[in-house]
Design an enzyme around this catalytic site. Structure first.
Site, PDB file in Angstrom:
ATOM      1  N   ARG A  93       0.818  -1.216   0.000  1.00  0.00           N
ATOM      2  CA  ARG A  93       0.000   0.000   0.000  1.00  0.00           C
ATOM      3  C   ARG A  93       0.851   1.265   0.000  1.00  0.00           C
ATOM      4  NH1 ARG A  93      -1.807  -3.980   3.034  1.00  0.00           N
ATOM      5  NH2 ARG A  93      -3.992  -4.542   3.294  1.00  0.00           N
ATOM      6  N   ASN A 125      -5.591   4.653   1.885  1.00  0.00           N
ATOM      7  CA  ASN A 125      -4.226   4.130   2.032  1.00  0.00           C
ATOM      8  C   ASN A 125      -3.198   5.020   1.346  1.00  0.00           C
ATOM      9  OD1 ASN A 125      -4.350   1.713   3.552  1.00  0.00           O
ATOM     10  ND2 ASN A 125      -5.435   0.720   1.863  1.00  0.00           N
ATOM     11  N   ARG A 156      -8.983  -9.765  10.889  1.00  0.00           N
ATOM     12  CA  ARG A 156      -8.494 -10.853  10.021  1.00  0.00           C
ATOM     13  C   ARG A 156      -7.742 -11.888  10.844  1.00  0.00           C
ATOM     14  NH1 ARG A 156      -6.870  -6.479   5.379  1.00  0.00           N
ATOM     15  NH2 ARG A 156      -8.838  -6.638   4.220  1.00  0.00           N
ATOM     16  N   HIS A 180      -0.791  -0.391   9.096  1.00  0.00           N
ATOM     17  CA  HIS A 180      -1.855  -1.042   8.320  1.00  0.00           C
ATOM     18  C   HIS A 180      -1.227  -1.406   6.983  1.00  0.00           C
ATOM     19  CE1 HIS A 180      -5.422  -2.144   6.230  1.00  0.00           C
ATOM     20  NE2 HIS A 180      -5.222  -1.209   5.329  1.00  0.00           N
ATOM     21  N   THR A 234     -11.106  -4.600  -1.709  1.00  0.00           N
ATOM     22  CA  THR A 234     -11.687  -4.997  -0.425  1.00  0.00           C
ATOM     23  C   THR A 234     -12.628  -3.870   0.007  1.00  0.00           C
ATOM     24  OG1 THR A 234     -10.079  -3.935   1.036  1.00  0.00           O
ATOM     25  CG2 THR A 234      -9.521  -6.133   0.243  1.00  0.00           C
TER      26      THR A 234
HETATM   27  P1  NAD Z   1     -11.422   3.466  -5.903  1.00  0.00           P
HETATM   28  O1  NAD Z   1     -10.208   3.803  -6.699  1.00  0.00           O
HETATM   29  O2  NAD Z   1     -12.401   2.497  -6.482  1.00  0.00           O
HETATM   30  O3  NAD Z   1     -12.232   4.797  -5.564  1.00  0.00           O
HETATM   31  C1  NAD Z   1     -11.635   5.966  -5.149  1.00  0.00           C
HETATM   32  C2  NAD Z   1     -12.691   7.058  -5.249  1.00  0.00           C
HETATM   33  O4  NAD Z   1     -12.113   8.280  -4.755  1.00  0.00           O
HETATM   34  C3  NAD Z   1     -13.170   7.334  -6.683  1.00  0.00           C
HETATM   35  O5  NAD Z   1     -14.574   7.310  -6.729  1.00  0.00           O
HETATM   36  C4  NAD Z   1     -12.610   8.719  -6.966  1.00  0.00           C
HETATM   37  O6  NAD Z   1     -13.430   9.486  -7.854  1.00  0.00           O
HETATM   38  C5  NAD Z   1     -12.574   9.323  -5.582  1.00  0.00           C
HETATM   39  N1  NAD Z   1     -11.658  10.457  -5.449  1.00  0.00           N
HETATM   40  C6  NAD Z   1     -10.378  10.559  -5.860  1.00  0.00           C
HETATM   41  N2  NAD Z   1      -9.878  11.760  -5.561  1.00  0.00           N
HETATM   42  C7  NAD Z   1     -10.851  12.440  -4.919  1.00  0.00           C
HETATM   43  C8  NAD Z   1     -10.947  13.736  -4.354  1.00  0.00           C
HETATM   44  N3  NAD Z   1      -9.937  14.592  -4.383  1.00  0.00           N
HETATM   45  N4  NAD Z   1     -12.122  14.098  -3.794  1.00  0.00           N
HETATM   46  C9  NAD Z   1     -13.181  13.270  -3.771  1.00  0.00           C
HETATM   47  N5  NAD Z   1     -13.138  12.030  -4.281  1.00  0.00           N
HETATM   48  C10 NAD Z   1     -11.993  11.621  -4.858  1.00  0.00           C
HETATM   49  O7  NAD Z   1     -10.904   2.957  -4.474  1.00  0.00           O
HETATM   50  P2  NAD Z   1     -11.660   2.053  -3.372  1.00  0.00           P
HETATM   51  O8  NAD Z   1     -11.522   0.626  -3.724  1.00  0.00           O
HETATM   52  O9  NAD Z   1     -13.001   2.614  -3.061  1.00  0.00           O
HETATM   53  O10 NAD Z   1     -10.687   2.346  -2.125  1.00  0.00           O
HETATM   54  C11 NAD Z   1     -10.606   3.646  -1.589  1.00  0.00           C
HETATM   55  C12 NAD Z   1      -9.417   3.792  -0.661  1.00  0.00           C
HETATM   56  O11 NAD Z   1      -9.624   2.993   0.512  1.00  0.00           O
HETATM   57  C13 NAD Z   1      -8.083   3.319  -1.261  1.00  0.00           C
HETATM   58  O12 NAD Z   1      -7.039   4.193  -0.878  1.00  0.00           O
HETATM   59  C14 NAD Z   1      -7.902   1.959  -0.619  1.00  0.00           C
HETATM   60  O13 NAD Z   1      -6.551   1.551  -0.578  1.00  0.00           O
HETATM   61  C15 NAD Z   1      -8.441   2.246   0.758  1.00  0.00           C
HETATM   62  N6  NAD Z   1      -8.777   1.070   1.570  1.00  0.00           N
HETATM   63  C16 NAD Z   1      -8.384   1.115   2.860  1.00  0.00           C
HETATM   64  C17 NAD Z   1      -8.668   0.072   3.699  1.00  0.00           C
HETATM   65  C18 NAD Z   1      -8.204   0.144   5.127  1.00  0.00           C
HETATM   66  O14 NAD Z   1      -8.223  -0.841   5.846  1.00  0.00           O
HETATM   67  N7  NAD Z   1      -7.779   1.295   5.606  1.00  0.00           N
HETATM   68  C19 NAD Z   1      -9.373  -1.039   3.226  1.00  0.00           C
HETATM   69  C20 NAD Z   1      -9.792  -1.044   1.902  1.00  0.00           C
HETATM   70  C21 NAD Z   1      -9.479   0.031   1.075  1.00  0.00           C
END
Ligand code: NAD
Length: 318
Positions: A93, A125, A156, A180, A234
């Site tokens: 990540r 992330n 998990r 994480h 996820t």
């Molecule tokens: P994704 O790429 O499908 O979606 C990201 C969204 O963010 C898109 O809809 C995009 O238009 C929007 N976006 C981008 N820049 C933006 C901005 N400046 N303002 C508003 N919206 C904006 O990603 P996803 O699968 O939904 O995952 C989202 C995030 O969550 C990722 O960074 C992923 O790694 C993280 N994540 C974290 C965990 C955790 O445990 N912390 C778990 C799963 C996913």
């Protein structure tokens, strides 16, 4: 004044939509505003979930697209904006650091125009990098910024250990701490199962092979990439984690959960955010617990600090 029932979700793709639907199903809000760069996506999610409101299983929650002005009276802001790692990509990540640091800065500079009171739940992330950037570069109360961190790895871990012994994962207590991501580690010295103690489980359950701690530890990290490679992303587990924190805050639970925040001298660390057990109540993170760790666990925490710090350095974050 703050509307205790209002949540703003920023980023409404895989993760944001899952968070939206769990909050709605668990009745943790009365109003939810959705923000995304792609406002059509946000509008679509708002409509889709709203259509379920006439079901007797639903509470009539007002769900709509929003602007940053919606943060003014929000009780919670959940940040899920920015890309994830994708199927087949290098499983780390931290490579998202530069891209998502920029996105976090642009989002947070909007948020602080309207509020310093909402609880901010960080999901984007690399989680520890994102949490550190918004906590240190903006004048926002740090106890109100909570990174979901290793709560997900902890879930998990409990699942994997419970699978091994064929029992309810809720019987397992104990924490995964650190980063994480790839430098998450099981703090085995905190693990306990139905009062039996981790060292006695094999004996009690008549297991011939000793529990392989290394396999469990590798497994809980790898399983995230397995989900990404199998279904593309996820979202369900993390949505549950977000709801767990929201509920702890709404109900002023004073519950102790592992989550990420900027280290404030715990274990001698200050220049990163990492997950350690923290007490969560209506004001946010009210206490951070420097639980006693074994020497090898301390080494793993230091390794996590070094890799998160290196990612911050790489993204030009002081
Ligand atoms: P994704 O790429 O499908 O979606 C990201 C969204 O963010 C898109 O809809 C995009 O238009 C929007 N976006 C981008 N820049 C933006 C901005 N400046 N303002 C508003 N919206 C904006 O990603 P996803 O699968 O939904 O995952 C989202 C995030 O969550 C990722 O960074 C992923 O790694 C993280 N994540 C974290 C965990 C955790 O445990 N912390 C778990 C799963 C996913």
């Amino acid at each position: 004044s703050i509307n205790r029932g209002k949540v703003v979700i920023i980023g409404t793709s895989n993760v944001g939509s899952a968070v939206l639907n769990k909050i709605a199903d668990f009745q943790l809000a009365s109003e939810i505003a959705l923000i995304d760069l792609d406002m059509n996506r946000a509008r679509g999610e708002a409509l889709d979930t709203s259509h379920a409101m006439s079901s007797p299983y639903s509470t009539n929650i007002k769900i709509h697209t929003g602007t940053y002005e919606d943060c003014r009276d929000a009780a919670f802001i959940v940040i899920t904006a920015g890309p994830s790692i994708l199927p087949g990509e290098k499983p780390d990540r931290l490579k998202l650091a530069s891209t998502n640091t920029k996105i976090m800065r642009s989002i947070f500079s909007e948020i602080v125009k309207y509020t310093k009171e909402a609880m901010v739940i960080m999901i984007t992330n690399p989680l520890d990098v994102a949490t550190y950037v918004v906590s240190t570069e903006f004048d926002y109360p740090r106890e109100k910024i909570l990174g979901t961190g290793t709560m997900l790895e902890t879930y998990r871990f409990r699942y994997l250990l419970a699978e091994h012994y064929d029992m309810d994962p809720k019987n397992i207590h104990g924490y995964v701490l650190g980063e994480h991501g790839n430098d998450a580690f099981v703090a085995w010295s905190t693990v306990n199962c139905a009062g039996l103690g981790i060292d006695h489980l094999d004996e009690y359950f008549h297991f011939k092979e000793r529990l392989n701690r290394h396999d469990i530890e590798q497994g809980l990290i790898q399983t995230a990439y397995d989900v990404i490679n199998l279904k593309g992303f996820t979202n369900t587990g993390i949505a549950m984690v977000a709801c767990r924190f929201i509920k702890a805050i709404l109900y002023n639970e004073h519950t102790i959960l592992p989550c990420a925040a900027v280290m404030n001298g715990e274990y001698g660390m200050k220049d990163v955010a990492l997950s350690i057990p923290r007490m969560i109540a209506q004001d946010g993170i009210v206490r951070s617990l420097e639980v006693r760790l074994a020497d090898d666990e301390m080494e793993k925490l230091s390794r996590a600090q070094k890799s998160v710090r290196a990612a911050l350095d790489g993204a030009g974050v002081k």
